[in-house]
Design a protein around this motif. Structure first.
Motif, short mmCIF file in Angstrom:
data_model
loop_
_atom_site.label_atom_id
_atom_site.label_comp_id
_atom_site.label_asym_id
_atom_site.label_seq_id
_atom_site.Cartn_x
_atom_site.Cartn_y
_atom_site.Cartn_z
N GLU A 1 -9.28 -4.65 2.18
CA GLU A 1 -8.15 -5.04 1.64
C GLU A 1 -8.32 -5.43 0.18
O GLU A 1 -7.36 -5.18 -0.69
CB GLU A 1 -7.52 -6.18 2.58
CG GLU A 1 -7.36 -5.67 3.87
CD GLU A 1 -6.07 -4.59 4.17
OE1 GLU A 1 -5.44 -4.51 2.98
OE2 GLU A 1 -5.92 -3.85 5.03
N ALA B 1 -2.11 7.20 5.78
CA ALA B 1 -1.04 6.22 6.04
C ALA B 1 -1.38 4.72 5.70
O ALA B 1 -0.51 4.18 5.01
CB ALA B 1 -0.58 6.33 7.29
N GLU B 2 -2.53 4.23 6.02
CA GLU B 2 -3.13 2.93 6.07
C GLU B 2 -3.21 2.54 4.79
O GLU B 2 -3.15 1.27 3.92
CB GLU B 2 -3.95 2.74 6.96
CG GLU B 2 -5.38 3.35 6.79
CD GLU B 2 -6.43 3.13 7.61
OE1 GLU B 2 -7.29 2.29 7.39
OE2 GLU B 2 -6.42 3.85 8.66
N GLU B 3 -3.70 3.54 3.54
CA GLU B 3 -3.94 3.18 2.39
C GLU B 3 -2.77 3.28 1.70
O GLU B 3 -2.49 2.45 0.68
CB GLU B 3 -4.84 4.40 1.88
CG GLU B 3 -6.35 4.33 2.58
CD GLU B 3 -7.18 5.73 2.20
OE1 GLU B 3 -8.33 5.33 1.69
OE2 GLU B 3 -6.58 6.74 2.18
N VAL B 4 -1.60 4.19 2.08
CA VAL B 4 -0.30 4.22 1.21
C VAL B 4 0.20 2.76 1.23
O VAL B 4 0.86 2.12 0.66
CB VAL B 4 0.53 5.25 1.68
CG1 VAL B 4 1.91 5.09 1.23
CG2 VAL B 4 -0.09 6.66 1.58
N ALA B 5 0.03 2.29 2.65
CA ALA B 5 0.77 0.98 2.81
C ALA B 5 0.07 -0.35 1.93
O ALA B 5 0.68 -1.31 1.73
CB ALA B 5 0.41 0.40 4.39
N ARG B 6 -1.07 -0.05 1.43
CA ARG B 6 -1.73 -1.00 0.76
C ARG B 6 -1.38 -0.91 -0.92
O ARG B 6 -1.47 -1.83 -1.73
CB ARG B 6 -3.29 -0.71 0.67
CG ARG B 6 -3.88 -1.39 2.00
CD ARG B 6 -5.33 -0.99 2.04
NE ARG B 6 -5.89 -1.44 3.48
CZ ARG B 6 -6.70 -0.36 4.29
NH1 ARG B 6 -6.73 0.75 3.65
NH2 ARG B 6 -7.02 -0.72 5.27
N HIS C 1 0.93 -0.81 -4.01
CA HIS C 1 2.10 -1.58 -4.68
C HIS C 1 2.33 -1.21 -6.10
O HIS C 1 1.62 -0.69 -7.00
CB HIS C 1 1.94 -3.16 -4.40
CG HIS C 1 0.69 -3.67 -5.20
ND1 HIS C 1 0.57 -3.97 -6.45
CD2 HIS C 1 -0.47 -3.92 -4.76
CE1 HIS C 1 -0.69 -4.28 -6.87
NE2 HIS C 1 -1.28 -4.33 -5.63
N GLU D 1 7.94 4.79 -2.18
CA GLU D 1 8.41 3.57 -1.84
C GLU D 1 7.32 2.55 -2.18
O GLU D 1 7.77 1.31 -2.29
CB GLU D 1 8.21 3.64 -0.05
CG GLU D 1 9.33 4.42 0.51
CD GLU D 1 9.48 4.41 1.85
OE1 GLU D 1 8.45 3.84 2.62
OE2 GLU D 1 10.21 5.25 2.54
N SER D 2 5.93 2.89 -2.56
CA SER D 2 5.28 2.02 -3.04
C SER D 2 5.24 1.54 -4.55
O SER D 2 4.97 0.48 -4.55
CB SER D 2 3.64 2.74 -2.86
OG SER D 2 3.54 3.66 -4.03
N GLY E 1 6.31 8.17 1.12
CA GLY E 1 5.37 6.80 1.17
C GLY E 1 5.11 6.31 -0.15
O GLY E 1 5.18 5.19 -0.61
#
Length: 372
Positions: free
Chosen positions: A62, A79-84, A86, A109-110, A106
């Motif tokens: 993280e 997917a979990e990396e896209v969520a990180r 910004h 949206e980031s 994704g």
């Protein structure tokens, strides 16, 4: 600039986006390089090598992502990396978005700035950051195809070069670009009978001259493709439409015309594949059989030869990484029209036309994104 190199998490992906030598170059220019612990292990680069190059090793994934201004990767973010990701961050990696709508949305949206290796161009109209992995994948496609022809793998039990008194396998390569030429060269070196299909007469002329007739060059039409389907033991799909989805050149109905145990290797699978029956596979389960035809469709083939691939990739990407680090993404892209072609997503907008067309998304041009 703070530059992060996370560990790749795609199935059986062993490459790393930056060698210790590349890290040394960045540190020497005053940049901070953050490398996730273990990121280079699969390519033969231990943490100590990065530490000696001046990079900082970080255990917490993280933190690697959160602290980054520039993120260097090899494969598209999972997917979990896209969520990180910004807003305010720049991602530099292979993306292949035209075949991945969830990933595209994704990244939109980031809010991040996402630059794709595979759409950067050069003065000759080439794709300089795609070429190194295309060379690797083309050569590996023949290795994979030869292995898949073995009976234990579901193939017809054919040895690619044959032996004295027994004819060699017939190999057809669809597409005469970087992947196709490297595949044909490898197959020729192994003693196969090799044909390349392409729609560019100029390219076929180059290949004919280069290989002095040792490789058959055939203009690609529906008729010649049908003949290849009937006659070939191994077909390698090496078609590329830069930044766009690959055309489906062999349909499921055509498989009935192929010899049982023949093999299809789809190197275009990152762009959706050029065979109708293709679906992405992994190195863990690389092949499957449809209607008696073996399909090898690994989406990250060069990951299996991670040391060679990492070195070849960093050799090509490092000048662009240095430009991003020294100038920031906006100035680096403003200064280089070919680098600018790599911009695929920025601040919630798609900036590559072929990606927008694939999913019905309105796009900006990279130049418009720079003006924003």
């Amino acid at each position: 600039m703070r530059i992060s190199v996370p560990q790749e998490i795609k199935n059986h992906e062993y490459r790393v986006a930056l060698t210790p030598g590349g890290a040394r170059e960045l540190v020497a220019r005053g940049h901070q390089v953050l490398v996730q612990s273990g990121a280079g292990d699969g390519a033969g680069y231990p943490d100590t090598a990065y530490r000696e190059a001046g990079a900082e090793l970080i255990d917490d994934v993280e933190a690697v992502w959160a602290q980054a201004e520039l993120i260097l990767k090899v494969k598209e973010p999972q997917a979990e990396e896209v969520a990180r990701l910004h807003s305010g961050q720049t991602l530099f990696t292979y993306l292949h978005l035209a075949a991945e709508e969830p990933l595209t949305r994704g990244l939109i949206e980031s809010g991040a700035t996402c630059i794709a290796y595979e759409t950067i161009t050069d003065d000759l109209g080439g794709l300089p950051l795609l070429a190194p992995m295309s060379r690797v994948a083309g050569r590996m496609a023949v290795q994979a195809g030869a292995h898949s022809l073995e009976k234990a793998q579901g193939g017809a039990g054919i040895l690619l070069p044959g032996v004295p008194g027994v004819a060699p396998a017939r190999v057809t390569v669809i597409g005469g670009g970087v992947v196709g030429e490297n595949a044909a060269r490898m197959a020729l070196g192994l003693g196969a009978e090799v044909t390349i299909l392409d729609k560019s007469l100029a390219r076929l002329e180059v290949l004919d001259h280069r290989y002095q007739g040792q490789i058959r060059t055939v203009y690609s039409t529906r008729e010649t493709l049908d003949a290849a389907v009937r006659d070939s033991d191994l077909i390698i799909g090496a078609v590329l439409v830069p930044g766009a989805a690959a055309p489906k050149l062999i349909t499921r109905a055509m498989l009935a015309e192929m010899k049982p145990g023949s093999v299809l290797v789809d190197v275009a699978i990152d762009q959706g594949g050029c065979f109708e029956t293709s679906r992405p596979t992994t190195h863990a389960e690389p092949s499957y059989v449809v209607d008696g035809i073996v399909h090898y469709c690994v989406a990250n083939m060069p990951g299996a030869v991670a040391r060679t691939s990492t070195q070849a990739l960093t050799n090509a990407t490092l000048p662009f990484v240095l430009a991003l680090a020294d100038k920031g993404w906006k100035q680096a892209l403003a200064d280089d029209v070919h680098f600018r072609a790599g911009l695929n997503v920025h601040a919630g907008r798609v900036t590559y036309a072929a990606v927008g067309e694939a999913f019905g998304i309105d796009t900006l041009t990279p130049a418009q994104a720079l003006e924003g």
